[in-house]
Design a protein around this motif. Sequence first.
Motif, PDB file in Angstrom:
ATOM      1  N   HIS A   1       0.806  -1.227   0.000  1.00  0.00           N
ATOM      2  CA  HIS A   1       0.000   0.000   0.000  1.00  0.00           C
ATOM      3  C   HIS A   1       0.842   1.282   0.000  1.00  0.00           C
TER       4      HIS A   1
ATOM      5  N   TYR B   1      -3.775   2.730   2.736  1.00  0.00           N
ATOM      6  CA  TYR B   1      -4.457   1.469   2.420  1.00  0.00           C
ATOM      7  C   TYR B   1      -5.445   1.700   1.280  1.00  0.00           C
TER       8      TYR B   1
ATOM      9  N   SER C   1      -4.682   3.340   7.701  1.00  0.00           N
ATOM     10  CA  SER C   1      -5.811   2.465   7.389  1.00  0.00           C
ATOM     11  C   SER C   1      -6.972   3.275   6.827  1.00  0.00           C
TER      12      SER C   1
ATOM     13  N   TYR D   1       2.375  -2.361   8.365  1.00  0.00           N
ATOM     14  CA  TYR D   1       1.836  -3.278   7.367  1.00  0.00           C
ATOM     15  C   TYR D   1       2.985  -3.858   6.568  1.00  0.00           C
TER      16      TYR D   1
END
Length: 372
Positions: A110, A172, A288, A296
């Motif tokens: 991402h 994300y 997020s 992540y």
Amino acid sequence: MKNALDGAALDAALDHVRRAGMPGLFAEVIDGDQVWRGAAGVADVSTGRPVTADMRHRVGSITKTFTTAAVLRQVENGRIGLDTPIRRYLPKLVPGERGDAITVRMLINHTSGLAEYLPYAYPSLKGMPFVAETGPESLDDHRFTRFDPLDLIGMGVTAPPVGAPGGTPGLYSNTNYLLLAQLLEEVSGTTAELCITRDVIEHAGLRDTGFPAGPYMDGPHSKLYEAWFGMIDPPRDYSVFDMSYAGPSASLTSTVADLNRFFGMLLAGEIVSASSLAQMQRTGPVVSQEGQLMDYGLGLYPMESSGQAIFWGHGGTVWGGGTLAMTRADGRRQMAVAVNMQRWNRLDRAGHPQPHPIDEALAALYRVAMYG
């Protein structure tokens, strides 16, 4: 020796979530060769039909771990380069300088800078991630819409970028994973769904995991109740829904037992190689969809608590449903939990989600499940 799994404590923690307001939930917890499964509440609030621990469930973005594993198996076969620009594989989908700057790795973790397509496909979500500026109307408008993934990708690629390729923190974005699905199709000669099924789902021996053929779920399952931050009251059932809006980014159906089996095998190096797993566990900061900063990796992220053992896994949500699966780094302790309501938090005057008893009850369940 004291039993490592306290079934009574797990039953009580599960029921505490139900009493806090969750219609139904079910879970499986594993410690070595010990297995506990439990369920609390109802699968249908109108009939009182109970949930059971073997029900199938839409697992949302946990699908991303499966998609990543399929990509990494192609990397191991030499068909994909993890740090190769995506334009080399998909020149028409990500053209120009951006296609040369965005690598396969950046899609998986991402950091591509590509925007999320959902607010463009679902106009009532245009305020994302500022939930106070969103509404649930598009969920009803598109319940049976069959989206073309290339159209969705086009929405994300042509939208204003959310960052520079490779920049941190990443944001994300499901656009990344729809592109990875097209990449799998390009190099495997089959659809991404068939590639993931063959190379990951069947490889792991998962019998109750698969991509839906249409808006309906197969096998025993719960209804899925969406509250959308109190804007849908009472919460509405969205268990019948065309998942083409998510595809190989979030459309899998599975069970808590299958999820634990998958993550256990993944962390043991039985799905991808040890070197590929090490790549998955290289993390960086990502914002997020809820606007929270998280670590992540490649389709995998860590969960830890005050210096205790690190768990690796993924969470996922769909309209009305949520799932979380975590496996301890040594593979011994595992947890998979499914809930049948989402976005239960109401908003304060500033538009921020307010604390809800369900949040505290779920956190307590996770502590009992992961640490005993």
